[in-house]
Design a protein around this motif. Sequence first.
Motif, mmCIF file in Angstrom:
data_model
loop_
_atom_site.group_PDB
_atom_site.id
_atom_site.type_symbol
_atom_site.label_atom_id
_atom_site.label_comp_id
_atom_site.label_asym_id
_atom_site.label_seq_id
_atom_site.Cartn_x
_atom_site.Cartn_y
_atom_site.Cartn_z
ATOM 1 N N TRP A 130 5.352 10.104 2.036
ATOM 2 C CA TRP A 130 4.694 8.869 1.624
ATOM 3 C C TRP A 130 5.602 7.687 1.930
ATOM 4 O O TRP A 130 6.827 7.811 1.982
ATOM 5 C CB TRP A 130 4.397 8.874 0.112
ATOM 6 C CG TRP A 130 3.172 9.625 -0.288
ATOM 7 C CD1 TRP A 130 1.883 9.163 -0.320
ATOM 8 C CD2 TRP A 130 3.113 10.977 -0.745
ATOM 9 N NE1 TRP A 130 1.026 10.143 -0.757
ATOM 10 C CE2 TRP A 130 1.755 11.278 -1.032
ATOM 11 C CE3 TRP A 130 4.063 11.977 -0.936
ATOM 12 C CZ2 TRP A 130 1.340 12.515 -1.489
ATOM 13 C CZ3 TRP A 130 3.654 13.225 -1.394
ATOM 14 C CH2 TRP A 130 2.309 13.477 -1.665
ATOM 15 N N ALA A 179 0.841 -1.188 0.000
ATOM 16 C CA ALA A 179 0.000 0.000 0.000
ATOM 17 C C ALA A 179 0.878 1.240 0.000
ATOM 18 O O ALA A 179 1.954 1.256 0.604
ATOM 19 C CB ALA A 179 -0.915 0.010 1.223
ATOM 20 N N ILE A 186 1.018 4.920 1.363
ATOM 21 C CA ILE A 186 0.368 5.593 2.489
ATOM 22 C C ILE A 186 0.883 7.011 2.623
ATOM 23 O O ILE A 186 2.101 7.247 2.619
ATOM 24 C CB ILE A 186 0.622 4.806 3.794
ATOM 25 C CG1 ILE A 186 -0.010 3.422 3.689
ATOM 26 C CG2 ILE A 186 0.060 5.560 5.008
ATOM 27 C CD1 ILE A 186 0.485 2.441 4.716
ATOM 28 N N GLU A 212 -7.671 4.752 7.252
ATOM 29 C CA GLU A 212 -6.705 5.301 8.197
ATOM 30 C C GLU A 212 -6.000 4.140 8.880
ATOM 31 O O GLU A 212 -6.658 3.263 9.462
ATOM 32 C CB GLU A 212 -7.402 6.198 9.223
ATOM 33 C CG GLU A 212 -8.043 7.430 8.604
ATOM 34 C CD GLU A 212 -8.745 8.307 9.624
ATOM 35 O OE1 GLU A 212 -8.973 7.846 10.766
ATOM 36 O OE2 GLU A 212 -9.064 9.456 9.289
ATOM 37 N N THR A 227 -2.903 7.702 5.954
ATOM 38 C CA THR A 227 -4.078 7.321 5.166
ATOM 39 C C THR A 227 -3.619 6.643 3.880
ATOM 40 O O THR A 227 -2.726 7.140 3.185
ATOM 41 C CB THR A 227 -4.921 8.557 4.824
ATOM 42 O OG1 THR A 227 -5.298 9.221 6.040
ATOM 43 C CG2 THR A 227 -6.175 8.163 4.071
ATOM 44 N N ILE A 228 -4.245 5.520 3.559
ATOM 45 C CA ILE A 228 -3.899 4.798 2.335
ATOM 46 C C ILE A 228 -4.318 5.614 1.110
ATOM 47 O O ILE A 228 -5.460 6.066 1.010
ATOM 48 C CB ILE A 228 -4.571 3.418 2.300
ATOM 49 C CG1 ILE A 228 -4.014 2.510 3.404
ATOM 50 C CG2 ILE A 228 -4.374 2.752 0.934
ATOM 51 C CD1 ILE A 228 -4.663 1.138 3.469
ATOM 52 N N GLU A 229 -3.371 5.782 0.198
ATOM 53 C CA GLU A 229 -3.658 6.460 -1.060
ATOM 54 C C GLU A 229 -3.926 5.462 -2.180
ATOM 55 O O GLU A 229 -4.725 5.715 -3.079
ATOM 56 C CB GLU A 229 -2.487 7.367 -1.442
ATOM 57 C CG GLU A 229 -2.729 8.219 -2.665
ATOM 58 C CD GLU A 229 -1.639 9.254 -2.864
ATOM 59 O OE1 GLU A 229 -0.846 9.118 -3.813
ATOM 60 O OE2 GLU A 229 -1.566 10.213 -2.061
ATOM 61 N N ILE A 284 0.326 -3.498 8.283
ATOM 62 C CA ILE A 284 -0.456 -2.341 8.713
ATOM 63 C C ILE A 284 -1.730 -2.803 9.419
ATOM 64 O O ILE A 284 -2.188 -3.938 9.232
ATOM 65 C CB ILE A 284 -0.815 -1.396 7.543
ATOM 66 C CG1 ILE A 284 -1.544 -2.142 6.424
ATOM 67 C CG2 ILE A 284 0.440 -0.713 7.020
ATOM 68 C CD1 ILE A 284 -1.963 -1.259 5.257
#
Length: 346
Positions: free
Chosen positions: A103, A34, A36, A90, A72-74, A111
């Motif tokens: 990032w 991910a 983040i 989140e 927060t995951i992008e 996570i």
Amino acid sequence: MAQMRAVDIKNGTGPATSLHITSLPKPTPSPGQALIKIKAFGLNRMDLLQREGRYPVPPQAPKTLGVEFSGTIEEVNGDGGKEGFKAGDEVFGLAYGGAYAEWIVVSVRMILKKPEHLSFVEAAGVPETWITATQALYLIGEFAEGKSVLWHAGASSVSIAGIQLSRVGKASNIYITAGSQEKIDFCTHELGATAGFNYKTTDWASEILKATDGKGVDIIVDFVGAPYFQNNLKVAAKDARIVQLGFMGGSKLPEGVDISGFLLKRVRYEGSSLRSRDEVYQGRLRDRLEEWVGLFGEDGKGEGKDGGGKGLKVYVDKVFKWEDVVEAHRYMEGDGSKGKIICTID
């Protein structure tokens, strides 16, 4: 290539003043990872050692400092794992490095979803600290209800977590050492330790033997190393476990050290680290941490024996803006903190 801001070290290694924010390529998630957007990251003593070129960084780690973060995951590359992580979640988690940046890419295996009752600042102080304490207490120390525990450096972040885990796990007694009465009071009144001993003003080993009627302690978690080696053997109970997590006081033993306690008491002495472990091992600890997440929070009543609380609390000592990372490192070097030091990214 897209760029991001990140903390770098002038000339690769150096003092706190060598830290500065620069531009680096923004990472791209590989399958199972991910991307983040980081809100906050926690400082750890390994960061100081790595900055000075005195820490063996695992080969898969980026050169950027930092192993614990919240954000927060992008983007997720793949199915999001068993938790189904997706953009917008989140989270907080553990990385091999790279958290001092805007990032980070990290395996979805490492996570956890951030509960609403934990702030980003608090969540950033959980992963490395609480996973390390869990590893020391349960995987290596073989803790079980009714055993006694000694946490050296009682006001350090790992010991703060460990004292609380020992308490909710129903240890018979929890002892600590610290360098000031203020820190001892914090550990006993706030966290629930049974008793604390000032290593600067007392013979802590003799005091612990008095407190235990000569029986000693079942599990000892030490960060100091050589200066405590002999006394750790002295206070170890029969079939005790001594867990070595650091060498803040040095690694070379003085001449004349008596190792007979290993045989006479059937003591097991084991050193360990977390960052050098593979993802499978770290993932098992991450899953164990997930069991504690519901106990975290301001309403967790984690205030120690006086309150009788069953909850857990993340103790944040001081928060810095990440632009002040030099001051944050200097503050950690001062050894005056009680709890986590966190940097936030606006």
